[in-house]
Design a protein around this motif. Sequence first.
Motif, PDB file in Angstrom:
ATOM      1  N   ARG A 103     -57.914  46.960  24.251  1.00 43.35           N
ATOM      2  CA  ARG A 103     -57.310  45.742  24.789  1.00 43.35           C
ATOM      3  C   ARG A 103     -58.254  44.547  24.591  1.00 43.35           C
ATOM      4  O   ARG A 103     -59.340  44.527  25.167  1.00 43.35           O
ATOM      5  CB  ARG A 103     -57.019  45.903  26.279  1.00 43.35           C
ATOM      6  N   GLU A 120     -49.189  38.142  18.623  1.00 43.20           N
ATOM      7  CA  GLU A 120     -48.183  38.401  19.655  1.00 43.20           C
ATOM      8  C   GLU A 120     -47.237  39.520  19.221  1.00 43.20           C
ATOM      9  O   GLU A 120     -46.947  40.446  19.991  1.00 43.20           O
ATOM     10  CB  GLU A 120     -47.404  37.125  19.941  1.00 43.20           C
ATOM     11  N   GLU A 121     -46.765  39.461  17.983  1.00 42.75           N
ATOM     12  CA  GLU A 121     -45.853  40.470  17.470  1.00 42.75           C
ATOM     13  C   GLU A 121     -46.544  41.825  17.309  1.00 42.75           C
ATOM     14  O   GLU A 121     -45.956  42.872  17.601  1.00 42.75           O
ATOM     15  CB  GLU A 121     -45.269  40.007  16.132  1.00 42.75           C
ATOM     16  N   ALA A 123     -49.211  42.980  18.995  1.00 50.96           N
ATOM     17  CA  ALA A 123     -49.465  43.551  20.317  1.00 50.96           C
ATOM     18  C   ALA A 123     -48.181  44.091  20.932  1.00 50.96           C
ATOM     19  O   ALA A 123     -48.172  45.169  21.558  1.00 50.96           O
ATOM     20  CB  ALA A 123     -50.088  42.501  21.234  1.00 50.96           C
ATOM     21  N   GLU A 124     -47.086  43.363  20.745  1.00 48.01           N
ATOM     22  CA  GLU A 124     -45.788  43.797  21.273  1.00 48.01           C
ATOM     23  C   GLU A 124     -45.371  45.119  20.635  1.00 48.01           C
ATOM     24  O   GLU A 124     -44.930  46.050  21.322  1.00 48.01           O
ATOM     25  CB  GLU A 124     -44.740  42.726  20.987  1.00 48.01           C
ATOM     26  N   LYS A 125     -45.539  45.201  19.332  1.00 45.37           N
ATOM     27  CA  LYS A 125     -45.149  46.422  18.611  1.00 45.37           C
ATOM     28  C   LYS A 125     -46.010  47.610  19.036  1.00 45.37           C
ATOM     29  O   LYS A 125     -45.525  48.739  19.136  1.00 45.37           O
ATOM     30  CB  LYS A 125     -45.277  46.192  17.110  1.00 45.37           C
ATOM     31  N   SER A 127     -47.397  47.864  21.978  1.00 46.02           N
ATOM     32  CA  SER A 127     -47.355  47.968  23.441  1.00 46.02           C
ATOM     33  C   SER A 127     -48.760  47.933  24.029  1.00 46.02           C
ATOM     34  O   SER A 127     -49.105  48.728  24.921  1.00 46.02           O
ATOM     35  CB  SER A 127     -46.624  49.252  23.882  1.00 46.02           C
ATOM     36  N   THR A 128     -49.571  47.014  23.513  1.00 39.02           N
ATOM     37  CA  THR A 128     -50.975  46.904  23.907  1.00 39.02           C
ATOM     38  C   THR A 128     -51.243  45.523  24.504  1.00 39.02           C
ATOM     39  O   THR A 128     -50.904  44.506  23.905  1.00 39.02           O
ATOM     40  CB  THR A 128     -51.896  47.118  22.696  1.00 39.02           C
ATOM     41  N   CYS A 130     -53.053  42.153  25.498  1.00 36.02           N
ATOM     42  CA  CYS A 130     -53.994  41.258  24.810  1.00 36.02           C
ATOM     43  C   CYS A 130     -53.970  39.927  25.551  1.00 36.02           C
ATOM     44  O   CYS A 130     -52.898  39.360  25.784  1.00 36.02           O
ATOM     45  CB  CYS A 130     -53.580  41.071  23.351  1.00 36.02           C
ATOM     46  N   LYS A 264     -48.702  44.988  28.377  1.00 40.10           N
ATOM     47  CA  LYS A 264     -48.242  45.694  27.180  1.00 40.10           C
ATOM     48  C   LYS A 264     -47.871  44.717  26.065  1.00 40.10           C
ATOM     49  O   LYS A 264     -47.166  45.067  25.121  1.00 40.10           O
ATOM     50  CB  LYS A 264     -47.044  46.579  27.526  1.00 40.10           C
ATOM     51  N   SER A 265     -48.359  43.492  26.189  1.00 40.15           N
ATOM     52  CA  SER A 265     -48.090  42.467  25.177  1.00 40.15           C
ATOM     53  C   SER A 265     -49.163  41.395  25.282  1.00 40.15           C
ATOM     54  O   SER A 265     -50.053  41.479  26.133  1.00 40.15           O
ATOM     55  CB  SER A 265     -46.694  41.853  25.379  1.00 40.15           C
ATOM     56  N   MET A 266     -49.060  40.360  24.444  1.00 37.89           N
ATOM     57  CA  MET A 266     -50.029  39.273  24.462  1.00 37.89           C
ATOM     58  C   MET A 266     -49.651  38.240  25.521  1.00 37.89           C
ATOM     59  O   MET A 266     -48.475  37.889  25.673  1.00 37.89           O
ATOM     60  CB  MET A 266     -50.096  38.583  23.102  1.00 37.89           C
TER      61      MET A 266
END
Length: 274
Positions: A103, A120-121, A123-125, A127-128, A130, A264-266
């Motif tokens: 993270r 952003e995309e 991290a979303e993909k 599920s991490t 940031c 789980k996202s940015m």
Amino acid sequence: MSNSPIPVIVNGAGGKMGREVVKAVAGASDMTLIAAIDRNPDLIGKDIGEVAGIGEMEIPITNEMESMCAFAAQQKELPVMVDFTHPDGVYHNIRSAIAYGIRPVVGTTGMSAKQLKDIEEFAEKASTGCLIIPNFSIGMVLLQQAAIQASKYFDHVEIIELHHNQKADAPSGTAIQTAQLLAEMGKTFNPPEVKETEKIAGARGSLAEENIRIHSIRLPGLIAHQEVIFGAAGQIYTLRHDTSDRSCYMPGVLLSIRKVLQLKSMVYGLEKIL
């Protein structure tokens, strides 16, 4: 949540901000420093505790980021990477960390809008979580909130940001974020009174969103400072935040390390996690 300490990597550990982060993490009972990364060749192999001025920690500074990410990924607890490096490399650092399931908590500014969107995309993909934080100071968050309130009543505003002369990017990420927050109010500022002519290019500063001007100053002796100046007939309203010591950022950094594990996202901006 586990009672085990959060494993933390500090990237840019030998820099002024990095050393403060090392000290803050070392003093936090719920965190443990597992790696210190820096690309300054004069620091490679030195003990980060001694470099940070807190005594030997038996953690040598390395420039092998990929190896440290692989090591961190093997930890029992989810690891966090705090990044205070350089605009040239921060995008790659974040992508690498997320790829290893680490993270990122990022204080480095200077990334483009396209790079931020890509992270952003990504991290979303994955599920991490940031966190991208242009400024970790609670005082700056309060200044920005006050500026948003003032913008309801003032149509004219300009931003001045002042930093040390080793800062690589201009305008600062904090100034850009402040302009973006004001722009979200849905009004265009600074309606023209005359046709302006710059006798020297850049004399009026950079033009941000919704016609807001940002002026950048770089001088030794400064750390980080920002003014938001509103004007109207017969009055000036000035908001200013001054940093006198980098330790003021550490409560925000430690909070971000704890909060990023829940995401789980940015997320962009300290105000989003307060």
